[in-house]
Structures are given as structure tokens and as C-alpha cells.
Design an enzyme around this catalytic site. Sequence first.
Site, short mmCIF file in Angstrom:
data_model
loop_
_atom_site.label_atom_id
_atom_site.label_comp_id
_atom_site.label_asym_id
_atom_site.label_seq_id
_atom_site.Cartn_x
_atom_site.Cartn_y
_atom_site.Cartn_z
N HIS A 154 58.06 46.92 46.57
CA HIS A 154 57.26 48.34 46.32
C HIS A 154 57.36 49.15 47.49
CE1 HIS A 154 55.53 46.86 42.35
NE2 HIS A 154 55.27 45.54 42.89
N CYS A 194 60.34 45.32 40.96
CA CYS A 194 59.55 44.06 40.59
C CYS A 194 59.59 43.67 39.39
CB CYS A 194 58.18 44.59 41.16
SG CYS A 194 57.18 42.84 41.58
#
Length: 519
Positions: free
Chosen positions: A443, A359
Site C-alpha cells: 500500500h 494487496c
Amino acid sequence: MSGAKRGGGLLVAGTTSDAGKSVVTAGICRWLARQGVKVAPFKAQNMSLNSFVTREGAEIGRAQAMQAQAARVEPTALMNPVLLKPGSDRSSQVVLLGKPVGEMSARGFFGGSGGSSPGKALHGGRQEQLLGIVTDCLEQLRGTYDAVICEGAGSPAEINLRRTDIVNMGIARAARFPVVVVGDIDRGGVFASFFGTTALLSPEDQSLIAGYLVNKFRGDVSLLEPGMEMLRGLTGRATYGVLPFQHGLGIDEEDGLRVSLRGAVRESVVAPPVGEDVLRVAVCAVPLMSNFTDVDALAAEPGVVVRFVDRAEELADADLVVVPGTRGTVKALAWLRERGLADALVRRAAEGRPVLGVCGGFQLLGEHIEDEVESRAGSVAGLGLLPVRVRFAVEKTLARPTGSALGEEVSGYEIHHGVAEVLGGDPFLDGCRVGAVWGTHWHGSLESDGFRRAFLREVAAAAGRRFVPAPDTSFEALREEQLDLLGDLIEEHADTAALLRLIEGGAPSGLPFLPPGAP
């Protein structure tokens, strides 16, 4: 809970932050679910950088997602209607019913003015205006579930915030829920904390404080019993249990990073490796680190040692360096450069030594960042380790993608404003790979067992380690074991019959008032 009224409930409050509210709530949920009770968790307002995406694309705190798993139900936005994601010491992004509605200062949120594009529901910057929204969510849950176990935040005796409280006594008063206050005896002064917490509440609030629960006790419980009897004499309230200190309960923390920058992830014990070598993983503890739970699945692997680091020299013996998610990509990039970690990452890439960016960590590994949204820094040069250009969008991406990588099926979740344009390299989930540098927005991908093993084999080969992933590690099974352990703690060490009476019938009548009460 045969014959119980539908929609009963309980609020688990705490004498302090990190007293154990999250794990106690999860434990009660798991215990009730094992009794056949249809139960849901609820936290009206959460402040956390660890979040999760539900199936309907709503962002909620990871702690509530974990509690939903403990309750054996699917998490929804109703379970955490207000989520605050800090962006600095003084402001947070406000996520309302799973969607971001703007940035707000602490003064604006808790009762003053201040904020930018706060959204219609937050007009005027008044937290108390959210009470109707959160009580509506709670009522919807109560209409569906036999019991709702609510988690408070911080302490209910934060008298400076009581007027606008929607997560502790505010929600308890609205729902007429009994309250059990959890105290961490490991910190010391637990009896004073119980008494003082109660005595700083108004008579109306005190009437809902049913009693107390001691957490993290070490030693002989009989030594504590005289104190609990004296506490009952002083307050007129029972202690509903003494939960022993238990290693390995670090699941999905929310209010802060419960790890040492010099130690292993939480208190996990590293199992011996299957192969000849261990694999050492260093996680850069960047500012505003989010979803650091991504590395839990690595720490669960036998022979994998995970550390959080903040110095360049700590990367020297690492076989894999993870740059995790962050709520401040540009701030994290500057922090890496200031500490020499950026140069160390560039050297690693040149030497073909493994690096994984997730991310925000993926974004800063790219060539260029254009950010007029999160940091408003404009054009910023990235580390240039991946052929990626990132532009921050006002709209946040919230998704639950599935796919394949390294010949294995993978699932994950996405929470980001940065939009990545991948200009080259080999495809890797939604990101890319160049040599031994990987980057993705996903994630939770390492929780996919087959993919995690394949990835660790790649890392071991690139690092020159004779490490072999265990063939049978199931992260889901390990998570279930932890949740069952929480349920066991409640079942074996709490007065479950009394807790059931509270959930079904509310706080006992005639509880005494402790002066001085609220100012």
C-alpha cells in the site's frame, strides 16, 4: 499556550458519524502545532478498513496517522489502541495496541458473548474491559504531550451502547476532558441534533459537554447567529465556531467510502493534462474495500481521472484498472465474477491493457488461493493473470518496506494475512508483473513521486495514450496543503481563545442539566 498545564485535552464528539470529527480533530492538531504546542491525536476505538502501519510495526487507523501528520508527530499505537476491521455485517477483526487478537461479533464486543480467539484482553467479549487499556494509553500520551485531542466515534448519545462506551463519554469521563460536539449542518436539523445529543446524556456526562461546533456551513453566517443564541439560551452552552463548507477535504476517511461509484475521487478537481491526453483510471469497488486511499496519489496527478466502478462496461474506456485491497479477498473475487468484472479483467490482460492489483487485489489476480483463515473457503481458483499462489496465514504481516521499481525508489506499507508465492514474471516490488498486469502487497507505493510518474508513463505507453506525468507533482506537499487548510479553518472560523481555555482548564463549571437525561 505559555504556562499551560501538561496533559490538557479535548474530546471532539459528533452528532452523527461523518459529522466531521476526523477533519476537525486534524485541524485543531495542525492549529496547535503551528502555535508551538506539542500535541497528539487520540481515538480510543476506531472502526475502519483504512489502516496504516507505524514505524514500530503497529496497525492503526489511517485517520489517526493523518492527524499525527497534522500534529507534526510520528504516529504510534498509543494514538489508536483499539481498531475494529469489519469482515461482515456482524463481525470484525479486533486489533489491540497495533496487533490483531481475533475476530469478534458485534454482540460479543459490545457486551454479550461471541467471538473466536479474542485474546486475553477481550476475555468474555466485554468491551468495557478495554477501558483500562485505552485510558492507560491516553495517560501515556498526556505524560509526553502538552495537549491530546481525542476524537469520538459515531454519537455520544447512542444510549444502547453507553454502558460499554470507551470512545466517547467513557473516555471523556475517565480523563475529565471537556467535549465539543460537531454537527454537520449540510444534513439539516443541526440545532435539534445538538440539543438532543446533550439531553440524552446523564447529568455526569452533560457536565462535560462544553459546547458545539457547526461544520460544512454554506452562506451568510449572520443568518445562523439567532439560532446559535437561542441554542445557548436553551442549553447554556456556547457554539465555538461555524466552519464553512470546503471542497477538497477528503483525506483518509475511515468509517465508509466517501466517494460516488459514478464520480471522481471525493471532490477533487482534475487539473488539465501536461500532455495531449488524459489518463482514465477505474477502481473496482470490491466488497470490504480497504485502503482505497492508495489511489489518492493518482487522483492528485494533473490529467488523471479516477472513478470507482462496479459494472463491467465501466472498464471499457479505462486506461488503467485498479483492483484495490480488501478485507475479504475470496468474497471480492466472487463479487467480480458475479458482475462480469472478472471476465473483463481477463480480456484486458489478454489485450495487453493495464491492470494493477494491490494487496487483496493482487492476491485474487493470482492462480490459486488457499484460505482457511479469512473466509475459511479452502481452495479457490484465482483469475490466473499472475503466476502467484497465495496461502492465508494466521499471523498478519505488518511492515514498512522500501525498495526500488521502474528505476525509482519506493516506500510503502503492508497489511495482509495472505502470503504470496511468486512463481514467475518480472519482479515488481514484492510481487510481479506479466505484460501490462502488475501486482503488489505494498500500500502507499504510489505516494512515491518518482515511482508514480514512471508507473504512469508505463501505463500510458501500454494504453496508447499521449499522456505525460507532470514533472513536479509532490503528493507530500499536497497533503501538507490540505492539512494547513484544516488548520486555517480552525484558526479563522473557530473561537480559538475559548478552545485553548477548554484544553487547559476543562469544561466550564455550572453547566445546566437538560432533561430528560439518559434513560
